[in-house]
Design an enzyme around this catalytic site. Structure first.
Site, PDB file in Angstrom:
ATOM      1  CD  GLU A   1      48.771  47.713  37.706  1.00  0.00           C
ATOM      2  OE1 GLU A   1      47.870  46.985  37.241  1.00  0.00           O
ATOM      3  OE2 GLU A   1      48.973  48.874  37.314  1.00  0.00           O
TER       4      GLU A   1
ATOM      5  CD  GLU B   1      46.451  54.264  31.194  1.00  0.00           C
ATOM      6  OE1 GLU B   1      47.098  53.294  31.670  1.00  0.00           O
ATOM      7  OE2 GLU B   1      45.908  55.130  31.893  1.00  0.00           O
TER       8      GLU B   1
HETATM    9  P1  NDP Z   1      39.086  46.434  36.018  1.00  0.00           P
HETATM   10  O1  NDP Z   1      39.967  46.410  34.835  1.00  0.00           O
HETATM   11  O2  NDP Z   1      38.199  45.274  36.274  1.00  0.00           O
HETATM   12  O3  NDP Z   1      38.163  47.745  36.004  1.00  0.00           O
HETATM   13  C1  NDP Z   1      38.287  48.819  35.109  1.00  0.00           C
HETATM   14  C2  NDP Z   1      36.923  49.177  34.518  1.00  0.00           C
HETATM   15  O4  NDP Z   1      36.483  48.142  33.628  1.00  0.00           O
HETATM   16  C3  NDP Z   1      35.816  49.326  35.544  1.00  0.00           C
HETATM   17  O5  NDP Z   1      34.921  50.331  35.106  1.00  0.00           O
HETATM   18  C4  NDP Z   1      35.177  47.949  35.506  1.00  0.00           C
HETATM   19  O6  NDP Z   1      33.895  47.919  36.018  1.00  0.00           O
HETATM   20  C5  NDP Z   1      35.198  47.664  34.024  1.00  0.00           C
HETATM   21  N1  NDP Z   1      35.093  46.238  33.686  1.00  0.00           N
HETATM   22  C6  NDP Z   1      35.295  45.159  34.485  1.00  0.00           C
HETATM   23  N2  NDP Z   1      35.143  44.015  33.776  1.00  0.00           N
HETATM   24  C7  NDP Z   1      34.843  44.386  32.511  1.00  0.00           C
HETATM   25  C8  NDP Z   1      34.595  43.664  31.300  1.00  0.00           C
HETATM   26  N3  NDP Z   1      34.640  42.335  31.258  1.00  0.00           N
HETATM   27  N4  NDP Z   1      34.341  44.358  30.167  1.00  0.00           N
HETATM   28  C9  NDP Z   1      34.333  45.712  30.180  1.00  0.00           C
HETATM   29  N5  NDP Z   1      34.553  46.441  31.291  1.00  0.00           N
HETATM   30  C10 NDP Z   1      34.819  45.795  32.440  1.00  0.00           C
HETATM   31  O7  NDP Z   1      39.977  46.696  37.298  1.00  0.00           O
HETATM   32  P2  NDP Z   1      39.680  46.190  38.771  1.00  0.00           P
HETATM   33  O8  NDP Z   1      38.857  47.187  39.420  1.00  0.00           O
HETATM   34  O9  NDP Z   1      39.180  44.809  38.811  1.00  0.00           O
HETATM   35  O10 NDP Z   1      41.153  46.191  39.370  1.00  0.00           O
HETATM   36  C11 NDP Z   1      41.955  45.012  39.223  1.00  0.00           C
HETATM   37  C12 NDP Z   1      43.377  45.366  39.042  1.00  0.00           C
HETATM   38  O11 NDP Z   1      43.521  46.073  37.841  1.00  0.00           O
HETATM   39  C13 NDP Z   1      43.959  46.300  40.096  1.00  0.00           C
HETATM   40  O12 NDP Z   1      44.418  45.605  41.200  1.00  0.00           O
HETATM   41  C14 NDP Z   1      45.051  46.957  39.337  1.00  0.00           C
HETATM   42  O13 NDP Z   1      46.190  46.148  39.364  1.00  0.00           O
HETATM   43  C15 NDP Z   1      44.523  47.026  37.925  1.00  0.00           C
HETATM   44  N6  NDP Z   1      43.967  48.342  37.567  1.00  0.00           N
HETATM   45  C16 NDP Z   1      44.692  49.134  36.750  1.00  0.00           C
HETATM   46  C17 NDP Z   1      44.223  50.375  36.432  1.00  0.00           C
HETATM   47  C18 NDP Z   1      44.994  51.264  35.557  1.00  0.00           C
HETATM   48  O14 NDP Z   1      44.782  52.475  35.556  1.00  0.00           O
HETATM   49  N7  NDP Z   1      45.870  50.746  34.734  1.00  0.00           N
HETATM   50  C19 NDP Z   1      42.992  50.913  36.962  1.00  0.00           C
HETATM   51  C20 NDP Z   1      42.255  49.970  37.777  1.00  0.00           C
HETATM   52  C21 NDP Z   1      42.757  48.747  38.064  1.00  0.00           C
HETATM   53  P3  NDP Z   1      33.720  47.589  37.568  1.00  0.00           P
HETATM   54  O15 NDP Z   1      34.378  48.662  38.335  1.00  0.00           O
HETATM   55  O16 NDP Z   1      32.284  47.627  37.764  1.00  0.00           O
HETATM   56  O17 NDP Z   1      34.308  46.241  37.781  1.00  0.00           O
END
Ligand code: NDP
Length: 486
Positions: free
Chosen positions: A396, A265
């Site tokens: 986004e 998602e």
């Molecule tokens: P991420 O996709 O990095 O974070 C989502 C989750 O994945 C967090 O728990 C994160 O951990 C984890 N994660 C990060 N890197 C990896 C990896 N290589 N393998 C597996 N899991 C991983 O989102 P960000 O926080 O970096 O946000 C960046 C952008 O993403 C935002 O600006 C927004 O545009 C988008 N976003 C979209 C979301 C949605 O609901 N569609 C939600 C969040 C972000 P950790 O937090 O420790 O990095």
């Protein structure tokens, strides 16, 4: 061209109405939740979880290292056959208990969610926490009726689910993932986001209180490295991820050829389409809810506003006036509409994209409001004169920033709405039922709201097309990713 206008000069004085955090029972330091107990990390670290509205630590949290990840998967694997062997009725009783305990601790969980993540208490209290309980109730009800939700077919659980959730709805996303997985007889290892681990750890306490058999749920706080280790570890049968498209693609590449089941998602750039025959005041409320709810940190945020040209000036005028009345500030104040930006990194991303919008020639207006001195904040912002190729129309922003474009005909509205690599959600505002259905069928979006926006319900499926991911969460469709059908 770019300008910054002053806030509408209608002054609304509200006495502060802060929710007290005194009743919150947070520990100073949390371990990893593995096999029903909180344990010290073996090769991980401990880091403070910082409040984005004060920049003060809320509590210290253990971050899992690779050995911790392996241990958590082993615990989940050991517990899975016993959990799956329980009757659906018995599994359902545990889920009911979890749901009831979330309700009992609702006030505390709402305060923690707002302290840790920055969202207004009104939202955590009225949306996140009640919906999290509702998801556990909903899937508790499905646990002994799985075949009815799966077109009459017999279902077996997949095994161990690795579930990675983001920081925008930490508790709610944990509930979206855990409830269906557990109802179907899987066990789970949940990794909350680095900046918002606390509500998942309270949920772990609730699992203890509910006497969930040890090993059924693990909660492993950590950073991106923990998430990357989890999805690549041996012993995982399913990965469910919510987050950015970039990380989603990385996970998909890592799992290619492994046979591990995957649902993603991901992000969105959802179109909120206002036709000239819509109830315009109602539409303006929907636009505000669509983009300023949760500071715009919403995957399905209505961040591309498409307005029919004949009413564009009227709608933009009403919207700008309404934006001036949004109260930005302390997330724990019950008057607050727009809280803190979740992290310094996210604020930087928003600022960079807003700067790009100005450089590319769109017209920016940001409400002039006093922002607290400490913490991370971004005032509600609207861009007009946006071209479809501008970065602010394509990428986004994930912040309280709406990009407005116009259209003349229904066909143009559909074409512009679908002109995105994403396909998560959309909104349609019109008085004509037939038009709403016609447009909804033509939109490439997983969820389409009509004359409303950002309405979530545990009985309804949620998920995307294109780069917004695949798989559905919620309702009977949300059972499908967690079973093997015979
Ligand atoms: P991420 O996709 O990095 O974070 C989502 C989750 O994945 C967090 O728990 C994160 O951990 C984890 N994660 C990060 N890197 C990896 C990896 N290589 N393998 C597996 N899991 C991983 O989102 P960000 O926080 O970096 O946000 C960046 C952008 O993403 C935002 O600006 C927004 O545009 C988008 N976003 C979209 C979301 C949605 O609901 N569609 C939600 C969040 C972000 P950790 O937090 O420790 O990095």
């Amino acid at each position: 061209m770019s300008t910054q206008e002053t806030r509408t000069r209608i002054v609304w004085d509200y006495a502060p109405a802060p929710e007290s955090p005194d009743h919150v029972r947070l520990r100073d330091s949390y371990g990893l939740f593995v096999n029903g107990e909180f344990a010290d990390p073996k090769d991980g670290t401990r880091v403070p979880s910082i409040s984005p509205s004060t920049e003060e630590p809320v509590a210290e949290v253990a971050f899992a290292g690779p050995e911790d990840v392996r241990g958590a998967i082993a615990a989940a694997r050991a517990a899975q056959p016993g959990w799956a062997a329980l009757s659906g009725l018995e599994r359902g009783k545990y889920l009911f208990r979890v749901a009831r305990l979330i309700q009992e601790r609702a006030r505390e969980m709402a305060v923690v969610e707002s302290m840790d993540g920055g969202k207004p208490i009104r939202e955590s209290r009225d949306v996140d926490v009640p919906l999290a309980a509702a998801h556990f109730f909903h899937y508790a009800g499905w646990a002994d009726k799985l075949s009815y939700g799966l077109a009459g077919r017999e279902a077996a659980p997949l095994g161990v689910a690795a579930q990675i959730v983001p920081w925008n709805f930490p508790l709610l996303m944990a509930a979206w993932k855990l409830a269906p997985a557990l109802a179907c007889g899987n066990t789970a290892v949940l990794k909350p986001a680095e900046t918002t681990p606390l509500s998942a750890l309270l949920l772990a306490e609730i699992c203890q209180e509910a006497e969930l058999p040890p090993g059924v749920v693990q909660v492993l706080p950590g950073d991106g490295a923990t998430g990357a280790a989890l999805v690549r570890a041996d012993g995982i049968d399913k990965v469910a991820f919510t987050g950015s498209t970039a990380v989603g693609k990385d996970i998909q590449a890592a799992l290619a050829g492994t046979g591990t089941s995957l649902t993603l998602e991901l992000g969105g750039k959802s179109a909120n389409v206002v036709f000239e025959d819509a109830a315009l005041d109602q539409a303006v409320e929907g636009i505000v809810n669509g983009i300023f709810f949760n500071q715009g940190h919403v995957c399905c945020a209505g961040s591309r506003l498409l307005i029919q040209e004949s009413v564009a000036d009227v709608v933009i005028g009403k919207l700008w006036e309404r934006m001036g009345r949004l109260r930005v500030g302390d997330p724990l104040d019950k008057n607050t509409d727009v809280g803190a930006i979740n992290s310094a990194e996210q604020l930087e991303r928003i600022e960079a994209l807003v700067a790009a919008g100005e450089e590319e020639g769109a017209l920016r207006r940001t409400v002039a409001c006093e922002l607290p001195e400490r913490g991370w904040w971004f005032a509600p912002t609207i861009f007009t004169e946006v071209a479809p190729a501008h970065r602010i129309a394509v990428e986004e922003i994930f912040g309280p920033v709406v990009s407005v474009m116009t259209f003349r005909t229904q066909a143009e509205a559909i074409e512009k709405a679908n002109n995105s690599t994403y396909g998560l959600a959309a909104g349609i505002w019109t008085d004509k039922g037939s038009k709403a259905f016609e447009v909804a069928s033509a939109l490439e979006a997983g969820v389409v709201w009509q004359n409303t926006y950002n309405k979530f319900d545990p009985t309804a499926a949620f998920g995307g097309y294109k780069e917004s991911g695949f798989g559905r969460e919620g309702g009977p469709a949300g059972l499908r990713p967690y079973v093997r059908l015979s």
